[in-house]
Write a protein that holds these residues in place. Structure first.
Motif, PDB file in Angstrom:
ATOM      1  N   ALA A  73       0.799  -1.222   0.000  1.00  0.00           N
ATOM      2  CA  ALA A  73       0.000   0.000   0.000  1.00  0.00           C
ATOM      3  C   ALA A  73       0.836   1.277   0.000  1.00  0.00           C
ATOM      4  O   ALA A  73       0.536   2.219  -0.754  1.00  0.00           O
ATOM      5  CB  ALA A  73      -0.943  -0.004   1.200  1.00  0.00           C
ATOM      6  N   ASP A  74       1.883   1.342   0.806  1.00  0.00           N
ATOM      7  CA  ASP A  74       2.635   2.594   0.917  1.00  0.00           C
ATOM      8  C   ASP A  74       3.388   2.955  -0.358  1.00  0.00           C
ATOM      9  O   ASP A  74       3.278   4.097  -0.847  1.00  0.00           O
ATOM     10  CB  ASP A  74       3.590   2.529   2.119  1.00  0.00           C
ATOM     11  N   PRO A  75       4.167   2.029  -0.961  1.00  0.00           N
ATOM     12  CA  PRO A  75       4.820   2.373  -2.243  1.00  0.00           C
ATOM     13  C   PRO A  75       3.803   2.714  -3.334  1.00  0.00           C
ATOM     14  O   PRO A  75       4.048   3.602  -4.161  1.00  0.00           O
ATOM     15  CB  PRO A  75       5.607   1.104  -2.590  1.00  0.00           C
ATOM     16  N   LEU A  76       2.685   2.022  -3.310  1.00  0.00           N
ATOM     17  CA  LEU A  76       1.653   2.268  -4.316  1.00  0.00           C
ATOM     18  C   LEU A  76       1.088   3.684  -4.158  1.00  0.00           C
ATOM     19  O   LEU A  76       0.897   4.407  -5.143  1.00  0.00           O
ATOM     20  CB  LEU A  76       0.537   1.237  -4.164  1.00  0.00           C
ATOM     21  N   ARG A  77       0.841   4.079  -2.922  1.00  0.00           N
ATOM     22  CA  ARG A  77       0.319   5.417  -2.665  1.00  0.00           C
ATOM     23  C   ARG A  77       1.324   6.486  -3.107  1.00  0.00           C
ATOM     24  O   ARG A  77       0.943   7.516  -3.682  1.00  0.00           O
ATOM     25  CB  ARG A  77      -0.019   5.570  -1.188  1.00  0.00           C
ATOM     26  N   ARG A  78       2.606   6.250  -2.863  1.00  0.00           N
ATOM     27  CA  ARG A  78       3.622   7.216  -3.270  1.00  0.00           C
ATOM     28  C   ARG A  78       3.655   7.373  -4.788  1.00  0.00           C
ATOM     29  O   ARG A  78       3.757   8.492  -5.304  1.00  0.00           O
ATOM     30  CB  ARG A  78       5.003   6.787  -2.754  1.00  0.00           C
TER      31      ARG A  78
END
Length: 391
Positions: A73-78
């Motif tokens: 989720a975090d890399p995708l959001r970035r």
């Protein structure tokens, strides 16, 4: 400029990614296949082998790409935070889950973003709108919803080559991405090969009722003419196969002209048909009769390429007998893969047809009802005795 593309499979890596990369975009693939993401991240490049009809296999190196795991989720959001375009090519089965992930990644962003659906999935914009209702006002940025019609043919990479080079993809030279020009926020980007149209539904119908119909017609008529015929390129060169496919495609041409007179001319559609038949004959694609014809129950679905095209013709006053003949040929299709195996759902359908008869099975598979006037026209076509003018 950045494109975040969900689905690092054949369409993503052979078509959408290279198209935007050539226009100067930073291209990032998102996929749940951990091995694929790791390989793309490690190399930052892959080979696209163009299957040219006269020049053979021509490798091109696609460089400067990145990849993230779509489950993180975090890399995708970035990555989603500053992408001007987020696109998909994941297939109907995974689309809802992927769209849910995309909206989750976009939540909290303020700047507009365009969602480009490189899917043959009519109505996907309505699905996104329904998912967006789960978010309170202001939680999502302004979002453009751009549906497309995908006509590029992408063959399977042979197993031995895939074992040596798991990143290689293959595709025909065709590179036109037809999209809804009205869906973009901020206007359609200047990308060579991106073709905006005013009525995307017309082109979705053209893809299904001309391209998809013609492709499977070549497979079904090809098997009937010569059960030992292996490839679509071989089959379409058999005169009666080409003639049968052309006749069916021309039925759809007439219906499309009647349905969308502002979008199509008969001359332009005839050129499209001629181009498709030429592309089907590309020997370097290696598309097999089995692969193109398999999954008969799906291809006989109510809104699909055969029964859907028959219904479309009836609704627009065109005799669909030539298309019905494609359906009849489909119900005799027994092609096998390279190991001699048949597609399980096809065998089950053929066995059922042998015991119950064509019409009851077709009515069930296609969801045809006597109460519907268009359906009654379809039923009448397939109720005609074998050898009649209809089928």
């Amino acid at each position: 400029m950045k494109l975040l593309h969900f689905g690092a499979g054949n369409i993503g890596r052979s078509f959408v990614g290279p198209l935007f990369l050539a226009a100067g975009y930073d291209v990032v693939f998102a996929d749940v296949d951990t091995d694929l993401v790791q390989e793309l991240s490690r190399h930052g490049a892959y080979d696209l082998v163009v299957c040219h009809p006269t020049e053979g296999l021509k490798p091109e190196r696609i460089s400067g790409v990145r990849a993230v795991n779509a489950s993180d989720a975090d890399p995708l959001r970035r990555e989603a935070s500053d992408a001007e375009i987020v696109s998909t090519s994941v297939g109907a089965g995974a689309l809802r889950a992927v769209l849910t992930s995309i909206l989750r990644a976009l939540a909290g962003r303020r700047s507009p973003v365009n969602l480009l659906f490189a899917e043959n999935a009519p109505g996907v914009s309505d699905l996104v709108r329904s998912l967006m209702r789960d978010y309170p006002g202001g939680a999502l940025p302004p979002i453009g919803l751009i549906e497309t019609s995908i006509g590029k043919m992408v063959p399977i990479v042979p197993d031995d080559i895939r074992a040596r080079d798991p990143l290689q993809v293959r595709a025909e030279p065709y590179n036109t991405l037809i999209c809804d020009r009205h869906g973009w926020i901020g206007g359609m980007p200047d990308v060579a090969g991106l073709c905006g149209v005013g009525n995307i539904a017309a082109y979705v119908h053209r893809k299904l009722f001309v391209h998809n119909l013609g492709h499977c017609a070549v497979a079904y008529f090809g098997f009937r003419a010569d059960p030992d015929c292996t490839t679509i390129a071989e089959a379409v060169r058999i005169p009666e196969v080409r003639a049968g496919a052309l006749e069916a495609m021309n039925c759809s041409v007439e219906a499309l002209c009647a349905a969308y007179p502002q979008e199509f001319t008969r001359e332009a559609l005839q050129e499209h048909v001629d181009d498709l038949l030429s592309r089907f004959a590309n020997p370097w694609l290696g598309d097999t009769v089995y692969r193109v014809g398999r999954d008969i129950p799906r291809k006989l679905g109510r809104e699909e390429r055969i029964i859907g095209a028959v219904r479309f013709c009836i609704e627009h006053g065109v005799d669909p007998a030539a298309i019905a003949r494609v359906g009849t040929a489909a119900l005799g299709f027994r092609a096998s893969d390279e190991t001699g195996a048949h597609f399980p759902a096809d065998l089950a359908l053929l066995e059922r047809t042998a015991s119950e008869g064509v019409l009851p099975v077709l009515q069930d598979v296609a969801g045809l009802h006597d109460a519907n006037s268009t359906d009654r026209g379809v039923i009448a076509l397939f109720a005609a005795p074998p050898g009649s003018d209809n089928v």
